[in-house]
Enzyme design. Sequence first.
Site, short mmCIF file in Angstrom:
data_model
loop_
_atom_site.label_atom_id
_atom_site.label_comp_id
_atom_site.label_asym_id
_atom_site.label_seq_id
_atom_site.Cartn_x
_atom_site.Cartn_y
_atom_site.Cartn_z
N LYS A 122 -9.67 -6.66 -11.78
CA LYS A 122 -10.66 -6.22 -10.79
C LYS A 122 -12.00 -5.88 -11.48
O LYS A 122 -12.06 -5.76 -12.70
CB LYS A 122 -10.10 -5.01 -10.02
CG LYS A 122 -8.86 -5.34 -9.18
CD LYS A 122 -8.43 -4.14 -8.33
CE LYS A 122 -7.23 -4.49 -7.45
NZ LYS A 122 -6.88 -3.37 -6.53
N TYR B 3 -8.13 -9.65 1.40
CA TYR B 3 -7.43 -8.41 1.76
C TYR B 3 -7.31 -8.24 3.28
O TYR B 3 -7.21 -7.12 3.78
CB TYR B 3 -8.16 -7.21 1.15
CG TYR B 3 -7.83 -6.99 -0.32
CD1 TYR B 3 -6.55 -6.59 -0.72
CD2 TYR B 3 -8.79 -7.15 -1.32
CE1 TYR B 3 -6.24 -6.37 -2.05
CE2 TYR B 3 -8.49 -6.93 -2.66
CZ TYR B 3 -7.21 -6.54 -3.02
OH TYR B 3 -6.90 -6.32 -4.34
N ARG C 174 -1.87 0.40 -14.90
CA ARG C 174 -2.69 1.29 -14.08
C ARG C 174 -2.69 2.72 -14.64
O ARG C 174 -3.71 3.39 -14.65
CB ARG C 174 -2.22 1.24 -12.63
CG ARG C 174 -2.70 -0.03 -11.91
CD ARG C 174 -1.99 -0.24 -10.61
NE ARG C 174 -2.64 -1.22 -9.74
CZ ARG C 174 -2.10 -1.66 -8.61
NH1 ARG C 174 -0.91 -1.24 -8.22
NH2 ARG C 174 -2.74 -2.56 -7.87
N ASN D 255 -8.32 0.44 -9.48
CA ASN D 255 -7.05 0.51 -10.20
C ASN D 255 -6.77 -0.73 -11.05
O ASN D 255 -5.63 -1.13 -11.25
CB ASN D 255 -5.89 0.81 -9.24
CG ASN D 255 -5.77 -0.24 -8.15
OD1 ASN D 255 -6.49 -1.24 -8.14
ND2 ASN D 255 -4.84 -0.03 -7.23
N GLU E 240 -1.33 -16.39 -2.41
CA GLU E 240 -2.50 -15.81 -3.10
C GLU E 240 -2.93 -16.67 -4.28
O GLU E 240 -4.14 -16.78 -4.56
CB GLU E 240 -2.18 -14.38 -3.55
CG GLU E 240 -2.05 -13.42 -2.36
CD GLU E 240 -1.71 -12.00 -2.77
OE1 GLU E 240 -1.65 -11.14 -1.88
OE2 GLU E 240 -1.52 -11.74 -3.99
N ARG F 105 4.72 -6.18 -10.81
CA ARG F 105 4.42 -4.88 -10.18
C ARG F 105 4.95 -3.74 -11.04
O ARG F 105 4.36 -2.65 -11.09
CB ARG F 105 4.95 -4.85 -8.75
CG ARG F 105 4.16 -5.83 -7.85
CD ARG F 105 4.33 -5.55 -6.39
NE ARG F 105 3.76 -4.29 -5.99
CZ ARG F 105 2.55 -4.14 -5.42
NH1 ARG F 105 1.77 -5.18 -5.20
NH2 ARG F 105 2.14 -2.95 -5.06
N HIS G 257 -4.84 -6.36 -9.53
CA HIS G 257 -4.07 -6.69 -8.33
C HIS G 257 -2.79 -7.39 -8.73
O HIS G 257 -2.76 -8.13 -9.72
CB HIS G 257 -4.89 -7.63 -7.43
CG HIS G 257 -4.07 -8.25 -6.33
ND1 HIS G 257 -3.82 -7.58 -5.15
CD2 HIS G 257 -3.42 -9.44 -6.24
CE1 HIS G 257 -3.05 -8.35 -4.38
NE2 HIS G 257 -2.81 -9.48 -5.02
N PHE H 76 -9.42 2.53 4.11
CA PHE H 76 -9.97 2.18 2.79
C PHE H 76 -10.51 0.76 2.73
O PHE H 76 -11.04 0.34 1.69
CB PHE H 76 -8.90 2.38 1.70
CG PHE H 76 -7.66 1.54 1.88
CD1 PHE H 76 -7.61 0.23 1.40
CD2 PHE H 76 -6.53 2.06 2.51
CE1 PHE H 76 -6.47 -0.55 1.56
CE2 PHE H 76 -5.39 1.28 2.67
CZ PHE H 76 -5.37 -0.03 2.19
N THR I 82 0.19 1.91 -7.05
CA THR I 82 -1.20 1.72 -6.62
C THR I 82 -2.10 2.84 -7.13
O THR I 82 -3.19 2.59 -7.63
CB THR I 82 -1.25 1.68 -5.08
OG1 THR I 82 -0.30 0.72 -4.61
CG2 THR I 82 -2.64 1.32 -4.58
N1 UDP Z 1 -6.44 0.99 -1.82
C1 UDP Z 1 -7.30 2.08 -1.69
N2 UDP Z 1 -6.82 3.21 -1.07
C2 UDP Z 1 -5.56 3.30 -0.55
C3 UDP Z 1 -4.72 2.19 -0.69
C4 UDP Z 1 -5.18 1.05 -1.32
O1 UDP Z 1 -8.44 2.03 -2.14
O2 UDP Z 1 -5.21 4.34 0.01
C5 UDP Z 1 -6.93 -0.23 -2.48
C6 UDP Z 1 -6.45 -0.34 -3.92
O3 UDP Z 1 -7.46 -0.98 -4.70
C7 UDP Z 1 -5.23 -1.22 -3.77
C8 UDP Z 1 -5.68 -2.18 -2.68
O4 UDP Z 1 -6.44 -1.37 -1.80
O5 UDP Z 1 -4.89 -1.86 -4.99
C9 UDP Z 1 -4.57 -2.86 -1.90
O6 UDP Z 1 -3.69 -1.87 -1.42
P1 UDP Z 1 -2.11 -2.04 -1.52
O7 UDP Z 1 -1.48 -0.97 -0.70
O8 UDP Z 1 -1.76 -3.46 -1.20
O9 UDP Z 1 -1.83 -1.70 -3.06
P2 UDP Z 1 -1.35 -2.64 -4.28
O10 UDP Z 1 -0.48 -3.73 -3.72
O11 UDP Z 1 -2.62 -3.17 -4.92
O12 UDP Z 1 -0.62 -1.72 -5.21
MG MG Z 2 -0.78 -5.00 -2.13
#
Ligand code: UDP
Ligand code: MG
Length: 139
Positions: free
Chosen positions: A11, A51, A104, A114, A128, A87, A117, A59, A93
């Site tokens: 990112k 997204y 992370r 974070n 994706e 993951r 992705h 968010f 996250t």
């Molecule tokens: N995100 C955020 N606030 C939140 C949840 C998610 O800013 O409360 C952002 C964060 O950058 C995250 C992305 O949105 O990586 C996608 O969210 P997701 O729940 O899919 O998390 P990930 O799969 O990236 O762990």
């Molecule tokens: Mg996600």
Amino acid sequence: MAVERTLAILKPDCVRKNLQGEVLSRIQKAGFRVLGFRQMRLTPQTAGAFYAVHRGRPFYDGLVEFMSSGPCVPIALEKENAVADFRKLIGATDPKDAEPGTIRKLFADNKGENIVHGSDSPENGRIEVAFFFSESDLV
Ligand code: UDP
Ligand code: MG
């Protein structure tokens, strides 16, 4: 276990911190094969489309703004059990909740910025990867 594809994106915070090499090194040491790799700057439209599943969440606007704020590095990866293993490598996250030693936990500032992705299912991994790479670019 099945060979899967997963999409990583280094990112804009990762690029701003000059951590592309450090993070990719950890990904490669964990056994992921790099099929495709590019640096690009997402437009807000492209970030919003990527997204789209989060559209309407509180968010979402901040996420789109952040993801289009500078260059990022989409990377197509392949490995047995790639989605779950990736993951696990990146951690939760929110870096506050991420396991010690995860990417992370080590490098991310907060839940929004974070570092990286990772796809959340084998189906989304394929979708994706195809969002950023044509099949002929995956080698
Ligand atoms: N995100 C955020 N606030 C939140 C949840 C998610 O800013 O409360 C952002 C964060 O950058 C995250 C992305 O949105 O990586 C996608 O969210 P997701 O729940 O899919 O998390 P990930 O799969 O990236 O762990
Ligand atoms: Mg996600």
